[in-house]
Design a protein around this motif. Structure first.
Motif, short mmCIF file in Angstrom:
data_model
loop_
_atom_site.label_atom_id
_atom_site.label_comp_id
_atom_site.label_asym_id
_atom_site.label_seq_id
_atom_site.Cartn_x
_atom_site.Cartn_y
_atom_site.Cartn_z
N ARG A 217 0.81 -1.22 0.00
CA ARG A 217 0.00 0.00 0.00
C ARG A 217 0.84 1.27 0.00
NH1 ARG A 217 -0.07 1.83 5.25
NH2 ARG A 217 0.61 0.30 6.82
N LYS A 218 2.13 1.16 0.38
CA LYS A 218 3.00 2.34 0.40
C LYS A 218 3.91 2.43 -0.82
CE LYS A 218 3.17 3.27 5.36
NZ LYS A 218 4.07 3.58 6.51
N LEU A 219 3.82 1.45 -1.70
CA LEU A 219 4.65 1.47 -2.90
C LEU A 219 4.05 2.43 -3.92
CD1 LEU A 219 7.17 0.09 -4.24
CD2 LEU A 219 5.51 -1.40 -5.39
N THR A 220 4.79 3.44 -4.29
CA THR A 220 4.31 4.42 -5.26
C THR A 220 4.80 4.09 -6.67
OG1 THR A 220 6.23 5.83 -4.85
CG2 THR A 220 4.27 6.24 -3.51
N GLU A 221 4.24 4.77 -7.65
CA GLU A 221 4.63 4.66 -9.06
C GLU A 221 4.46 3.25 -9.62
OE1 GLU A 221 4.87 7.43 -10.10
OE2 GLU A 221 5.94 8.73 -8.71
N ALA A 222 3.52 2.49 -9.04
CA ALA A 222 3.31 1.11 -9.47
C ALA A 222 2.11 0.96 -10.40
CB ALA A 222 3.14 0.21 -8.25
N GLN A 223 1.53 2.08 -10.83
CA GLN A 223 0.34 2.01 -11.68
C GLN A 223 0.74 1.50 -13.08
OE1 GLN A 223 1.27 4.92 -10.09
NE2 GLN A 223 -0.09 4.65 -8.34
N ALA A 224 0.15 0.40 -13.48
CA ALA A 224 0.44 -0.17 -14.80
C ALA A 224 -0.53 0.40 -15.83
CB ALA A 224 0.32 -1.69 -14.76
N GLU A 225 -0.03 0.70 -17.01
CA GLU A 225 -0.89 1.19 -18.06
C GLU A 225 -1.65 0.04 -18.71
OE1 GLU A 225 1.65 3.16 -20.83
OE2 GLU A 225 2.44 1.33 -21.68
N ALA A 226 -2.65 0.38 -19.51
CA ALA A 226 -3.44 -0.64 -20.19
C ALA A 226 -2.54 -1.49 -21.09
CB ALA A 226 -4.53 0.03 -21.02
N PRO A 227 -2.86 -2.77 -21.22
CA PRO A 227 -2.05 -3.62 -22.11
C PRO A 227 -2.04 -3.07 -23.54
CG PRO A 227 -3.58 -4.95 -20.80
CD PRO A 227 -3.96 -3.51 -20.60
N SER A 358 5.23 11.11 -3.74
CA SER A 358 4.92 11.74 -5.03
C SER A 358 3.46 11.55 -5.40
CB SER A 358 5.81 11.16 -6.12
OG SER A 358 5.68 9.76 -6.18
N ALA A 359 2.95 12.49 -6.17
CA ALA A 359 1.56 12.42 -6.62
C ALA A 359 1.41 11.35 -7.70
CB ALA A 359 1.12 13.77 -7.16
N VAL A 360 0.24 10.76 -7.77
CA VAL A 360 -0.05 9.75 -8.79
C VAL A 360 -0.21 10.45 -10.14
CG1 VAL A 360 -1.71 8.03 -9.60
CG2 VAL A 360 -1.16 8.19 -7.16
#
Length: 557
Positions: A217-227, A358-360
């Protein structure tokens, strides 16, 4: 951020960091106990990232205008990574403004010459090694006045120094290179798979390099983009596996080895983008998250990136120097014996999250529409022969509407030739007793593709390519034409004897030779080796290029 209670003691060297970026030099040096007393940078997002991770107060400064008298004194180590854009082969094919890039190299060396530190190290793209060597030897060169610094100049691969990324860079300076080399025996070998798998942990994430842990839950910048969608997947695969000029790349990028170089700029469709099989979505392929890129660059999972967009974060990460390497440089400058070198895990024990994360920034999305004149070029399957020899389908807009044509190129990159496929080869062969009957036998195959084209026209094909219409697209057409040439090729090999095949081989060479603008026919052996397949491509291309379908080019989509 480094825990102050841990990092306070044992600072033996004082350092400054020129062209500091987001702090790749500063982080490694501080983790090794070096006191970085000043850092200098001009790009505000990089400054924000540097300040937040190092509790600093950097302000934007034009380093070229930096007054030498204002620099801190008694400096033991000067490090930095001057901008590499003008030297990079990725910039306009290597045609950057070298004289402009030299201004930053000159400034860096002016600082070194003025401060006379015990050690200094400059990092840049591999091409700079040649620039430096030439500059120190040429009395007319801007760098010649710094020849007395007598740096050692090497091109090293950061994957040999702890990073999970194959990234070659020029390192110049007077650091103890031989001691640095001995550290390699103590370093773990990390791969792309190590990074992807560690960051995909369900509950607690362990940094694949530095050992520090964080709850998911504290890991940032982990948002994956669409395939990648089907079109993007095809374009990425084509650019990597079947590039007409450059060497082939694996697709998707393999997990059991270090990744390719993380770049500052990349899109959802590019040869340079690292594309992986998504471990969380079987059958899907995607680009890397910002966190995955950062880990491949050697930044710990606690490091935060402060920027306004996904692309801006990708740029700052891709431009950085891996702190895994700078940590080792700092120890070499302190003469740390290889047996006493603290591991990355030991150094990582001091890492904590900054007070402000950092901001998402949402990842890029797939393209929804494109300019009406969007260009297309793709090699026909089965008709690409490496080193630039290929048949491809492409479009142009010379007379207003979209023109679609199959073209054949051959010869080395500096002497590319093209055969004008205007119907004459097909006409010759249809009247040939050797080939005419074979073409008659395949008439049904040609007719089936022509019937598929009846549902479209050049304008609607372009509209599909620009996402303004549904229907037959250019990639489907390249596949149809490739399949047709494959059927013709197999029929020729199955029906003709050795003498006939030799005759047709000579015919292909003659056609190619007639297209040469001047000089000797290039690549004759390759033409002969692939003659029957090339002949099949000639026929299919001639047939397609002269269809009445093209007469409907100006029809509205």
């Amino acid at each position: 951020m480094i825990n102050a209670e841990v990092s306070r003691g044992g600072c033996f060297l004082r350092a400054i960091d020129l062209y500091a970026g987001i702090g790749g030099w500063s982080l490694g040096l501080r983790l090794a106990g070096v006191d970085v007393v000043a850092s200098y940078e001009w790009w505000q997002p990089a400054i924000d990232t540097h300040n937040s991770n190092h509790a600093g107060d950097l302000r934007s400064i034009d380093i070229r205008k930096l007054c030498l008298e204002d620099l801190p004194q008694q400096i033991d180590l000067v490090v930095g990574s001057p901008p590499c854009t003008e030297f990079s082969y990725a910039n306009r094919g290597g045609r950057g403004n070298i004289s402009e890039g030299l201004k930053d190299l000159v400034k860096f060396l002016e600082v070194v010459d003025y401060l006379k530190p015990t050690f200094w190290a400059l990092e840049n793209v591999p091409r700079v090694a040649q620039v430096l060597r030439h500059g120190f030897d040429d009395p007319e060169h801007a760098l010649y006045r710094f020849r007395h610094l007598k740096p050692e100049i090497a091109v090293i691969d950061f994957s040999d120094y702890g990073a999970a990324q194959a990234r070659k860079r020029c390192i110049a300076g007077n650091i103890p290179f031989s001691l640095l080399e001995t550290y390699r025996t103590r370093l773990p070998s990390r791969t792309l798979g190590d990074v992807i798998q560690n960051l995909a942990a369900p509950d607690v994430v362990t940094d694949p390099l530095w050992g520090v842990t964080l709850p998911v839950r504290k890991l940032t910048e982990a948002q994956a983009e669409a395939p990648l969608n089907g079109e993007e997947l095809r374009m990425n695969r084509e650019s990597k596996e079947f590039h007409p000029v450059y060497n082939n790349m694996a697709f998707p990028d393999p997990f059991p080895q270090p990744s390719r170089t993380v770049t500052a700029t990349c899109t959802r469709v590019s040869r340079e983008s690292i594309v992986i099989a998504d471990p969380k979505a079987p059958g899907a392929f995607r680009r890397l998250t910002i966190r995955e890129r950062a880990s491949l660059q050697g930044f710990p999972i606690t490091y935060q990136f402060y920027a306004r967009s996904f692309a801006e974060k990708a740029k700052m990460v891709g431009n950085a120097i891996p702190p895994t390497f700078t940590y080792l440089v700092a120890h070499a400058a302190q003469r740390t014996p290889v047996k006493s070198l603290p591991s990355f895990d030991e150094a990582g024990a001091s890492l904590v999250l900054p007070a402000k994360v950092s901001a998402v920034t949402p990842p890029d999305t797939e393209g929804r529409s494109y300019p009406e004149t969007r260009s297309f070029r793709a090699a026909l399957p089965g008709l690409r022969f490496k080193s630039g020899m290929r048949f491809d389908l492409s479009n142009d807009f010379i007379d207003g509407g979209a023109n679609w044509k199959v073209r054949f190129f051959f010869g080395p990159s500096k002497d590319i030739q093209e055969v004008d496929l205007d119907g004459s080869v097909e006409l010759d062969l249809r009247h040939s007793p050797l080939v005419g009957s074979i073409l008659v036998g395949l008439q049904g195959n040609f007719a089936r593709i022509e019937s598929k084209l009846c549902s479209t026209n050049p304008a609607t094909l372009q509209a599909v390519w620009t996402r303004r219409a549904e229907g037959l697209g250019p990639y489907e057409l390249t596949d149809f034409l490739g399949e047709l040439s494959e059927k013709l090729h197999d029929a020729l090999l199955g029906a003709l004897d050795v003498d006939a095949l030799q005759y047709l081989t000579a015919y292909v060479v003659t056609v190619a030779d007639q297209s040469v603008r001047n000089g000797k026919l290039p690549g004759q052996r390759k033409l002969e080796k692939n003659a029957i397949r090339i002949l099949s491509g000639f026929v299919v291309a001639d047939w397609f290029n002269t269809l009445s379908w093209h007469d409907r080019r100006q029809l509205a989509a």
